[in-house]
Design an enzyme around this catalytic site. Structure first.
Site, short mmCIF file in Angstrom:
data_model
loop_
_atom_site.label_atom_id
_atom_site.label_comp_id
_atom_site.label_asym_id
_atom_site.label_seq_id
_atom_site.Cartn_x
_atom_site.Cartn_y
_atom_site.Cartn_z
CG ASP A 4 6.99 -26.73 5.09
OD1 ASP A 4 5.88 -26.17 4.98
OD2 ASP A 4 7.31 -27.38 6.09
CB SER B 69 7.86 -24.08 7.25
OG SER B 69 7.50 -25.25 7.94
CD GLN C 280 13.39 -29.69 6.78
OE1 GLN C 280 14.53 -29.36 6.51
NE2 GLN C 280 13.06 -30.30 7.89
#
Ligand code: NAD
Length: 380
Positions: free
Chosen positions: A132, A135, A129
């Site tokens: 990422d 994102s 994450q």
């Protein structure tokens, strides 16, 4: 021995982001690496040369010299042919690569025996994450899409009670409640609009509602045996489409963000639906780059259909270059942690699923199967 990390100035038209911001460059320098930045690389995002110098990065005027001495090159956009030519064999290149758009560059990177990691291929797993970039950049795009809509429409978004009467709040509909959609919802809510959203993933409903927006779904019992959601029947699917169409027609602003990775974006808003919308309504189509969620979208343009404007913005993260670069640089730094060793070396652990998943090219081979098929026609 210090690893030589190079950051060239982005050359793609309209690209203002830079792969490394001074704060992150400083961290790498403190970790013992040699960071070299092309003079002017951060100017588009307001990170000036002296800020890089202050943190101990070296400024280089000549791009060929910068790239020629690099072991790792950090980019936002895919490298140009000239950049690939300038890189030494075996160098590691990290950035967005869009291989389906630039197959010939992939072939060139393969022939140059570069190790190329595509940030858009980083697996969407919990451990990844912090790296990422899809994102982080979608967050920027979703926020900006709501602002573009607010700026384009000729009315207020919030409810206002004034001596000149009461203004009703704008109705905003967000189609696709992924990372960008959720940020568009949050931003439109902060501006005071009444927001609803739709996504094919019913699980998105909870996140939509937690932002204070309404999630469009049929009031049916979609729970099958054992508590799992069941497939909707054809009749239910048709009802759902009709429900979404009515919401589109009733909205003042529609922001579309629906994407299917690696494929053309689905058309959610047809020309006939646009024609049924209220005079003065605005659509902002975040999927403009991948074909558009609206049938009439033209990438990079604003199209007028009757009295409705359809905006098809390109590269929205670049419009917020300061924070888009900051977030991207942090994503890259977290990614670099996977390949830079404590002792200041460079090590590629192919057992790491993040490296294995995001490698596009290595040691003269295209490692990403769909790209290999595209470039080499399926030959292994
Ligand atoms: P995306 O940009 O690929 O797509 C945007 C949204 O459009 C998605 O929510 C998708 O379901 C939706 N969509 C696709 N077709 C549609 C249609 N016909 N009608 C309506 N909506 C449609 O998605 P994204 O923002 O990159 O993320 C999608 C999912 O991945 C989300 O569930 C997100 O939470 C998840 N995610 C997980 C991680 C992680 O665990 N590391 C990281 C990022 C995202």
């Amino acid at each position: 021995m210090a690893i030589k990390i190079a950051v060239p100035k982005e050359e793609a038209p309209g690209e203002r982001r830079v792969a490394l911001v001074p704060e992150v460059a400083g961290k790498l320098v403190r970790q013992g690496h040699a960071v070299a930045v092309e003079s002017g690389a951060g100017v588009g995002a307001h990170y000036l040369d002296d800020a890089y110098e202050k943190v101990g990065a070296q400024l280089v005027e000549q791009r060929a010299e910068l790239l020629g001495g690099a072991q790792i090159v950090l980019k936002v956009q895919p490298p140009t042919e000239d950049e690939i030519d300038a890189l030494p064999e075996g160098a590691v290149l990290i950035g967005f690569m869009y291989p389906h758009r630039y197959p010939e560059r992939v072939a060139k990177m393969r022939d140059k025996k570069l190790t190329v990691f595509a940030m858009e291929l980083v697996p969407r797993i919990t451990r990844a994450q912090a790296m990422d970039a899809l994102s982080s950049q979608a967050t920027v795009a979703g926020y900006k899409a709501a602002l573009i809509a607010a700026d384009t429409i000729d009315r207020f978004l919030p409810m206002l009670t004034t001596a000149a009467g009461t203004i009703r709040p704008a109705q905003v509909l967000v189609l696709g409640a992924g990372v960008a959609g959720l940020q568009a919802i949050a931003t439109a809510k902060r501006l005071g609009a009444v927001v609803s959203a739709y996504d094919v993933r019913r699980a998105a409903g909870e996140q939509v509602r937690s932002l204070g927006a309404k999630f469009l779904e049929l009031e049916i019992d979609a729970e099958a045996e054992g508590g799992y959601a069941r497939e909707l029947t054809e009749e239910e699917k048709a009802k759902e489409r009709a429900m979404v169409e009515e919401a589109i027609v009733a909205a003042d602003i529609v922001i579309t963000t629906a994407n299917i990775p690696g494929r053309r974006a689905p058309v959610l808003v047809t020309k006939a639906m646009v024609e049924r919308m209220k005079p003065g309504s605005v659509i902002v189509d975040l999927a403009a780059e991948s074909g558009g969620n609206c049938e009439v979208t033209r990438p990079g343009e604003t199209v007028q259909v009757g009295d409705v404007r359809v905006v098809g913005p390109l590269n929205l993260p670049s419009a917020l270059a300061v924070h888009a670069s900051e977030m991207y640089a942090k994503n890259l730094h977290n990614f670099l942690e996977l390949i830079l060793t404590e002792e200041g070396g460079l090590e590629l652990d192919w057992d790491d699923e993040i490296l294995a998943g995001s490698v596009l090219v290595h040691a003269g081979e295209i490692k990403h199967a769909p790209t290999r098929e595209l470039v080499e026609g399926g030959a292994a």
